[in-house]
Design an enzyme around this catalytic site. Structure first.
Site, PDB file in Angstrom:
ATOM      1  N   SER A  82       0.808   4.796   2.251  1.00 59.13           N
ATOM      2  CA  SER A  82       0.325   5.365   3.321  1.00 59.13           C
ATOM      3  C   SER A  82      -0.214   6.839   3.035  1.00 59.13           C
ATOM      4  CB  SER A  82       1.321   5.502   4.427  1.00 59.13           C
ATOM      5  OG  SER A  82       1.667   3.954   4.939  1.00 59.13           O
ATOM      6  N   SER A  97       6.126  -0.083   0.229  1.00 62.94           N
ATOM      7  CA  SER A  97       7.288  -0.820   1.103  1.00 62.94           C
ATOM      8  C   SER A  97       7.225  -2.219   0.367  1.00 62.94           C
ATOM      9  CB  SER A  97       6.857  -0.964   2.699  1.00 62.94           C
ATOM     10  OG  SER A  97       7.232   0.405   3.083  1.00 62.94           O
ATOM     11  N   HIS A 110       0.829  -1.129   0.044  1.00 62.74           N
ATOM     12  CA  HIS A 110      -0.088  -0.113  -0.004  1.00 62.74           C
ATOM     13  C   HIS A 110       0.881   1.333  -0.025  1.00 62.74           C
ATOM     14  CE1 HIS A 110       0.964  -0.480   4.318  1.00 62.74           C
ATOM     15  NE2 HIS A 110       0.884   0.777   4.335  1.00 62.74           N
ATOM     16  N   GLN A 143       9.970   6.016  12.330  1.00 66.34           N
ATOM     17  CA  GLN A 143      10.466   7.322  13.223  1.00 66.34           C
ATOM     18  C   GLN A 143      11.370   6.829  14.410  1.00 66.34           C
ATOM     19  OE1 GLN A 143       6.605   9.086  13.997  1.00 66.34           O
ATOM     20  NE2 GLN A 143       7.482  10.810  13.308  1.00 66.34           N
ATOM     21  N   TYR A 165       3.555  13.463   7.614  1.00 62.46           N
ATOM     22  CA  TYR A 165       4.814  14.186   7.622  1.00 62.46           C
ATOM     23  C   TYR A 165       5.024  15.336   6.597  1.00 62.46           C
ATOM     24  CZ  TYR A 165       5.720   9.419   9.259  1.00 62.46           C
ATOM     25  OH  TYR A 165       5.629   8.251  10.387  1.00 62.46           O
ATOM     26  N   ASP A 207       6.684  17.133   3.528  1.00 57.80           N
ATOM     27  CA  ASP A 207       7.402  16.732   2.283  1.00 57.80           C
ATOM     28  C   ASP A 207       7.312  14.965   2.163  1.00 57.80           C
ATOM     29  OD1 ASP A 207       7.922  19.524   1.786  1.00 57.80           O
ATOM     30  OD2 ASP A 207       9.638  19.479   3.018  1.00 57.80           O
ATOM     31  N   PRO A 208       6.628  14.433   2.362  1.00 54.31           N
ATOM     32  CA  PRO A 208       6.527  12.930   2.296  1.00 54.31           C
ATOM     33  C   PRO A 208       7.085  12.248   1.038  1.00 54.31           C
ATOM     34  CG  PRO A 208       4.457  13.772   1.833  1.00 54.31           C
ATOM     35  CD  PRO A 208       4.936  14.935   2.201  1.00 54.31           C
ATOM     36  N   SER A 209       7.680  11.205   1.290  1.00 52.37           N
ATOM     37  CA  SER A 209       8.261  10.348   0.399  1.00 52.37           C
ATOM     38  C   SER A 209       7.356   9.147   0.019  1.00 52.37           C
ATOM     39  CB  SER A 209       9.558   9.796   0.527  1.00 52.37           C
ATOM     40  OG  SER A 209      10.032   8.812  -0.509  1.00 52.37           O
ATOM     41  N   PHE A 210       6.359   9.314  -0.740  1.00 51.11           N
ATOM     42  CA  PHE A 210       5.148   8.384  -0.982  1.00 51.11           C
ATOM     43  C   PHE A 210       5.832   7.057  -1.463  1.00 51.11           C
ATOM     44  CE2 PHE A 210       2.705  12.347  -1.348  1.00 51.11           C
ATOM     45  CZ  PHE A 210       1.725  12.286  -0.240  1.00 51.11           C
ATOM     46  N   HIS A 211       5.390   5.929  -1.067  1.00 52.05           N
ATOM     47  CA  HIS A 211       6.305   4.508  -1.612  1.00 52.05           C
ATOM     48  C   HIS A 211       5.511   3.403  -1.279  1.00 52.05           C
ATOM     49  CE1 HIS A 211       7.404   4.983   2.733  1.00 52.05           C
ATOM     50  NE2 HIS A 211       7.350   3.860   2.897  1.00 52.05           N
TER      51      HIS A 211
END
Length: 268
Positions: free
Chosen positions: A125, A213, A123, A167, A205, A207-211
């Site tokens: 997040s 996993s 997914h 975190q 967060y 400036d999120p880094s969408f990814h």
């Protein structure tokens, strides 16, 4: 918990106990009914919705503190009765070709970190994991539904390998970072954040880094996975025959998981 709900005093039970004492002592019972028996009220059943609430909470709590059931992972916040771990995300529907690519990536990464475990669900997040009280769940979900109702389906591309930690740096992940579709995801997060603010919960967060996993391990092992390992993993993605097709994803729904409850919000 269920016994406590129905365990208040019962005049019927007291009558049985009194009757037993009379018979055991050999005295003949009076034919006249006792005043207490004439005013006795039947035991009221506990509403099913209340019982369901406690059943769900008990199921959630049974494995909450047993890290052996979660591969040694540590909870990001302490478990407390009545608290439900909650997050919002977009589920990725896995294709067979994606699993082939996943197997190649995880197998290679394990030559650097042998403890890596492939994810079983995938997914992107849209929120942090937050804590909801049980009675907040329905209004929280209703607010999400209203704010997300106007969003259309969209495509994004997730094809850049990257290493992440949580975190607390108690877990390390390898994932595929989104390289196209970032703006649409930011719009969704903006609406989810507004719901979080309504309930005084942490927003996502900056400036999120969408990814997506792909695999995880316990501890901070970024030093072992970044650099040469990460470059080799990116080469595997770039050379994989169907990567351009399987890593271009159409998102069709948003989900919210709260404890053992799942809620779905289809995109238009």
């Amino acid at each position: 918990m269920r016994a406590a709900l129905v365990g208040y005093s019962s005049s019927e039970e007291e009558e049985e106990e009194e009757g037993g004492r009379q018979q055991g002592g050999g005295a003949r019972a009076s034919p006249r009914a006792s005043p207490r028996a004439s005013t006795a009220r039947p035991r009221l059943p506990v509403p099913e919705c209340v019982l369901d609430m406690f059943r769900e909470q008990e199921e959630e709590e049974r494995g909450a503190e047993d890290s052996s059931k979660h591969g040694g992972r540590v909870r990001s916040f302490p478990h407390e009765r009545g608290n439900w771990a909650t997050y919002v995300y977009m589920p990725y529907k896995v294709q067979e070709e994606f699993l082939e690519l996943l197997d190649l990536l995880v197998s290679h990464a394990r030559t650097y970190v042998s403890s890596l475990t492939a994810m079983e669900e995938f997914h992107i997040s849209l929120s942090q994991s937050v804590v909801l009280r049980y009675h907040w769940i329905n209004p929280f979900v209703q607010s999400l539904k209203e704010r997300l109702a106007s969003f259309d389906r969209f495509f994004c591309v997730a094809n850049q390998m990257k290493v992440y930690t949580n975190q607390n740096k108690t877990r390390t992940f390898i994932g595929l970072e989104v390289s196209a579709g970032h703006f649409q995801l930011l719009e969704l997060v903006s609406e989810v954040d507004k719901v979080m603010e309504e309930f005084d919960l942490p927003t996502f967060y900056k400036d999120p880094s969408f990814h997506i996993s792909l695999a995880w391990c316990v501890g901070d092992l970024t030093g072992s996975l970044e650099g040469q390992c990460l470059q080799e993993l990116q080469d595997i993605v770039d050379r994989f025959e169907d990567s351009a097709l399987i890593l271009r994803v159409q998102w069709e729904q948003i989900r919210c998981k709260s404890g053992n409850k799942f809620f779905s919000f289809p995109l238009r």
